[in-house]
Design a protein around this motif. Sequence first.
Motif, PDB file in Angstrom:
ATOM      1  N   LEU A 153      -1.169   2.605   4.923  1.00 25.89           N
ATOM      2  CA  LEU A 153      -2.494   2.245   4.432  1.00 25.89           C
ATOM      3  C   LEU A 153      -2.321   1.027   3.534  1.00 25.89           C
ATOM      4  O   LEU A 153      -1.984   1.149   2.354  1.00 25.89           O
ATOM      5  N   GLY A 154      -2.552  -0.154   4.113  1.00 23.25           N
ATOM      6  CA  GLY A 154      -2.343  -1.399   3.386  1.00 23.25           C
ATOM      7  C   GLY A 154      -3.598  -1.818   2.644  1.00 23.25           C
ATOM      8  O   GLY A 154      -4.436  -2.558   3.180  1.00 23.25           O
ATOM      9  N   GLY A 182       0.821  -1.206   0.000  1.00 25.74           N
ATOM     10  CA  GLY A 182       0.000   0.000   0.000  1.00 25.74           C
ATOM     11  C   GLY A 182       0.853   1.252   0.000  1.00 25.74           C
ATOM     12  O   GLY A 182       1.961   1.277  -0.550  1.00 25.74           O
ATOM     13  N   PHE A 183       0.329   2.288   0.648  1.00 19.38           N
ATOM     14  CA  PHE A 183       0.982   3.590   0.670  1.00 19.38           C
ATOM     15  C   PHE A 183       1.299   3.987   2.110  1.00 19.38           C
ATOM     16  O   PHE A 183       0.539   3.689   3.029  1.00 19.38           O
ATOM     17  N   GLU A 184       2.427   4.677   2.257  1.00 26.34           N
ATOM     18  CA  GLU A 184       2.862   5.131   3.571  1.00 26.34           C
ATOM     19  C   GLU A 184       2.989   6.656   3.578  1.00 26.34           C
ATOM     20  O   GLU A 184       3.593   7.244   2.678  1.00 26.34           O
ATOM     21  N   TYR A 185       2.423   7.259   4.611  1.00 26.10           N
ATOM     22  CA  TYR A 185       2.553   8.702   4.828  1.00 26.10           C
ATOM     23  C   TYR A 185       3.524   8.915   5.980  1.00 26.10           C
ATOM     24  O   TYR A 185       3.282   8.460   7.104  1.00 26.10           O
ATOM     25  N   LYS A 186       4.630   9.605   5.716  1.00 27.43           N
ATOM     26  CA  LYS A 186       5.664   9.798   6.731  1.00 27.43           C
ATOM     27  C   LYS A 186       6.159  11.243   6.692  1.00 27.43           C
ATOM     28  O   LYS A 186       7.140  11.564   6.012  1.00 27.43           O
ATOM     29  N   PRO A 187       5.510  12.132   7.446  1.00 32.50           N
ATOM     30  CA  PRO A 187       5.924  13.543   7.431  1.00 32.50           C
ATOM     31  C   PRO A 187       7.201  13.815   8.205  1.00 32.50           C
ATOM     32  O   PRO A 187       7.833  14.850   8.023  1.00 32.50           O
ATOM     33  N   SER A 188       7.589  12.907   9.115  1.00 35.90           N
ATOM     34  CA  SER A 188       8.805  13.085   9.910  1.00 35.90           C
ATOM     35  C   SER A 188       9.289  11.719  10.374  1.00 35.90           C
ATOM     36  O   SER A 188       8.613  10.697  10.180  1.00 35.90           O
ATOM     37  N   ASN A 189      10.468  11.700  11.007  1.00 39.21           N
ATOM     38  CA  ASN A 189      11.002  10.455  11.537  1.00 39.21           C
ATOM     39  C   ASN A 189      10.268   9.987  12.783  1.00 39.21           C
ATOM     40  O   ASN A 189      10.463   8.862  13.239  1.00 39.21           O
TER      41      ASN A 189
END
Length: 342
Positions: A206-207, A193-200
Amino acid sequence: MKLQSLFALLIIGLSCSTVSAQVNLKDLRVKPDSVISENKQENISLKNIRPIVPKLELQVDYWKHWTRFGITANQAYFNEDWQGGGVNSLAVGFNFYHKSDYTRDNFNFVSELDLKYGKVRNRDQMAKKNNDRIFWDNKISYKLSKNWSLYTSLTFESQFDVGYTYAFIDGRDTITGTVSAFMAPGYFTESLGFEYKPSNEFSLRLGTGTARQTLILDDRIKPLTVEEYKQKYPDREPIDKDQERYGIEAGKMFKNDLAFQITANLDKNIAKNLNLKSRYNLFANYNKLSDPAHRLDVTLTAKVTSLVNVTLNGIVVYDSEVVSKVQASESLALGITYSLPR
């Protein structure tokens, strides 16, 4: 008249002497291409010299590793004259955590291994486990934009030790049943799916395409049919319907589910010596989207010294395939933790 003639002759004589002196000075000057030295000019030969430059074999290390392990303990003691009530108890726990991260350009690989095991012993009772988990998560992602990535992951979950049910029978703490063991259940989860990663500190997966295999490889936990139960426990009261455990039907040891999955991770230092780490997972089977499974793990760690920590753990689980109620656990412990790198 004679005086004037004499003066004129004197001037003419001085002029002639000056001109003669200038001519003599010109003769003494050296021409630019003249050689003053009597020795002949020696030939000079130049050699090319290649300086020795040290070979610097510099390499970029794209790997980062973090390791943390330690022991925690809780203890309570009351002597025979204590009138306030209480039970002597001792709880010991072990934990190990490792994370590896490989990042190069837009490619990223992360592997996390979290192992926990603990036991508690109360007076006049058997030693019982109060923490038991094997969790191994592996994720590969490719960055599409600043905050979004395409990812795929593989996760394994189980426990180390056998889990029992207990009851006081004739005044004694007695084992009445077996509810779990290593690979009973065991879970393998593959997700895309997609991964949202604004910071560490925070990430959200979202699988949209997720598959999970549930296995029960221990005969003590395997669900039985009515006939199998009667043959295995002839001295017990028979059951009136086939068993089902962890969503696996009687007579089977394996189940595969297709689902939509949401995974949120938070790892944040909320103060100088205070860290909050949490993981939330939602697993919604496509066959019953209205009844998803939820799990929330929260760990709050206060650093007392470089080695001593106080840890508060909380777990909330809802999975109707296990039990149709919310499960919750909490533990507070003082422990010694060693971290690498220092």
